[in-house]
Motif scaffolding. Structure first.
Motif, mmCIF file in Angstrom:
data_model
loop_
_atom_site.group_PDB
_atom_site.id
_atom_site.type_symbol
_atom_site.label_atom_id
_atom_site.label_comp_id
_atom_site.label_asym_id
_atom_site.label_seq_id
_atom_site.Cartn_x
_atom_site.Cartn_y
_atom_site.Cartn_z
ATOM 1 N N ILE A 43 0.829 -1.197 0.000
ATOM 2 C CA ILE A 43 0.000 0.000 0.000
ATOM 3 C C ILE A 43 0.873 1.260 0.000
ATOM 4 N N GLU A 44 1.915 1.231 0.823
ATOM 5 C CA GLU A 44 2.811 2.382 0.900
ATOM 6 C C GLU A 44 3.534 2.601 -0.424
ATOM 7 N N MET A 46 2.535 1.637 -3.365
ATOM 8 C CA MET A 46 1.564 2.068 -4.365
ATOM 9 C C MET A 46 1.342 3.580 -4.287
ATOM 10 N N ASP A 47 1.235 4.105 -3.075
ATOM 11 C CA ASP A 47 1.031 5.546 -2.908
ATOM 12 C C ASP A 47 2.208 6.340 -3.475
ATOM 13 N N VAL A 48 3.419 5.916 -3.130
ATOM 14 C CA VAL A 48 4.615 6.624 -3.602
ATOM 15 C C VAL A 48 4.744 6.493 -5.122
ATOM 16 N N THR A 99 2.435 5.857 -7.354
ATOM 17 C CA THR A 99 1.363 6.557 -8.068
ATOM 18 C C THR A 99 1.751 8.008 -8.321
ATOM 19 N N ASN A 100 2.201 8.673 -7.292
ATOM 20 C CA ASN A 100 2.568 10.088 -7.426
ATOM 21 C C ASN A 100 3.825 10.270 -8.273
ATOM 22 N N GLN A 129 2.174 0.948 -11.747
ATOM 23 C CA GLN A 129 2.111 2.385 -11.988
ATOM 24 C C GLN A 129 2.991 2.813 -13.160
#
Length: 263
Positions: free
Chosen positions: A14-15, A17-19, A21-22, A81
Motif C-alpha cells: 500500500i505504501e 503504491m502511494d509513492v 502513483t505520485n 504504476q
C-alpha cells in the motif's frame, strides 16, 4: 517459488503504491512519453537515478546484499504504476536479472552484482533467439569451456535495454547443457549491439552478438540450477508484465471515462 510473494495486500504494498502513483504520474506525463519515443536512450537518466535512490531496485534483493529484503509482490505496485503511465526504463529487465542471480548465481556472483543492482546499476537478460520458441531451453548460442575460460558464440534477440545494462545474463549451451553466463556490457565487441524495431516504441530492444566474447569459467551459473533459474525468471516476468498491463488497462479505462464525461 520463494520470494515471489503471496496473494493479499500488505502494508508495504500500500505504501509503495502511494509513492509510485505520485512519482510515475509526475515524472511521466504523456508529452514526455511521446518525446522519449524519438530519443535514442528511450528514458530519462535523471529519473532512473531517482528510481535507484528510492530503493525500488533493491526491494526484492536480500538485506545481505544491500537490498530491502521484501518479495516480488512488493515490486508489483511499482510495475503497475509504470505501466499506467507508460514510464519506460530498465526497471523490469534489471529486476528480472536480479531474480535470475538469486535463483542460479553463486554466493560470489550474487555478492559481486546484487549490491550494484540494488544501488541502481541496470541489467538485463538475453534469453531469446530467432527461432521464437517459447521454450527458453531451445537455443543455439553456445560456449566452449577450456582451461578456465569460456568463449561464446551466437546471437540473442529481444534483449531489452542492452545498451544501458552494465550486466547481461545470457543463456548459452555448453557441452549440450543450457547454462547462464554473466557478461559485462564492456566486454562486448564494438558493433555487437543492433537496435531492433519492436511494436512498443517506448522500449529499446537489441540483437546481441556474442561471437568472441571470452569469460572466466567463474562467470557461469551452476549447471544444476538452470531449470530452477528458468522457472524463476518465467514466473517473475509473468508477474511483472501482468502488473504493467493491469496499470495500462486502468489508464485506458480512466481516459475512456474522462472522455465520456466531457464529450
Amino acid at each position: 517459488m520463494d520470494n515471489l510473494g503471496t496473494i493479499g495486500t500488505t502494508e508495504e504494498q500500500i505504501e509503495l503504491m502511494d509513492v509510485a502513483t505520485n512519482f510515475c504520474r509526475d515524472k511521466s506525463p504523456v508529452d514526455k512519453v511521446r518525446a522519449l519515443i524519438d530519443d535514442d536512450l528511450g528514458y530519462d537518466p535523471a529519473i532512473w537515478r531517482e528510481i535507484g535512490e528510492l530503493g525500488w531496485l533493491a526491494i526484492a534483493i536480500p538485506e545481505a546484499h544491500d537490498g530491502v529484503g521484501l518479495s516480488m509482490a512488493e515490486v508489483v505496485p511499482i510495475a503497475e504504476q509504470m505501466g499506467r503511465n507508460l514510464m519506460s526504463n530498465p526497471f523490469g529487465s534489471t529486476t528480472l536479472a536480479a531474480q535470475a542471480l538469486l535463483a542460479g548465481g553463486s554466493e560470489t556472483q550474487q555478492a559481486a552484482w546484487l549490491p550494484k543492482i540494488a544501488a541502481g546499476a541496470a541489467a538485463t537478460l538475453a534469453l531469446r533467439e530467432d527461432n521464437g520458441d517459447w521454450d527458453l531451453s531451445n537455443i543455439d548460442a553456445s560456449g566452449v569451456e577450456s582451461g578456465g575460460t569460456v568463449i561464446l558464440s551466437g546471437k540473442k534477440q529481444l534483449v531489452l535495454w542492452a545498451d544501458s545494462a552494465e550486466l547481461i545474463i545470457a543463456s548459452v549451451k555448453i557441452d549440450g547443457a543450457v547454462r547462464f553466463a554473466l557478461i559485462e556490457r564492456s566486454s562486448l565487441a564494438e558493433g555487437a549491439l543492433r537496435r531492433e524495431t519492436v511494436i512498443d516504441e517506448t522500449a529499446r530492444s537489441y540483437e546481441v552478438t556474442l561471437d568472441g566474447v571470452t569469460l572466466s569459467a567463474d562467470a557461469l551459473f551452476d549447471a544444476g540450477r538452470t531449470r530452477e533459474t528458468l522457472e524463476k525468471v518465467e514466473l517473475a516476468a509473468g508477474l511483472l508484465h501482468a502488473a504493467e498491463m493491469t496499470g495500462g488497462a486502468q489508464s485506458v479505462i480512466d481516459y475512456t471515462l474522462e472522455y465520456l464525461k466531457t464529450r
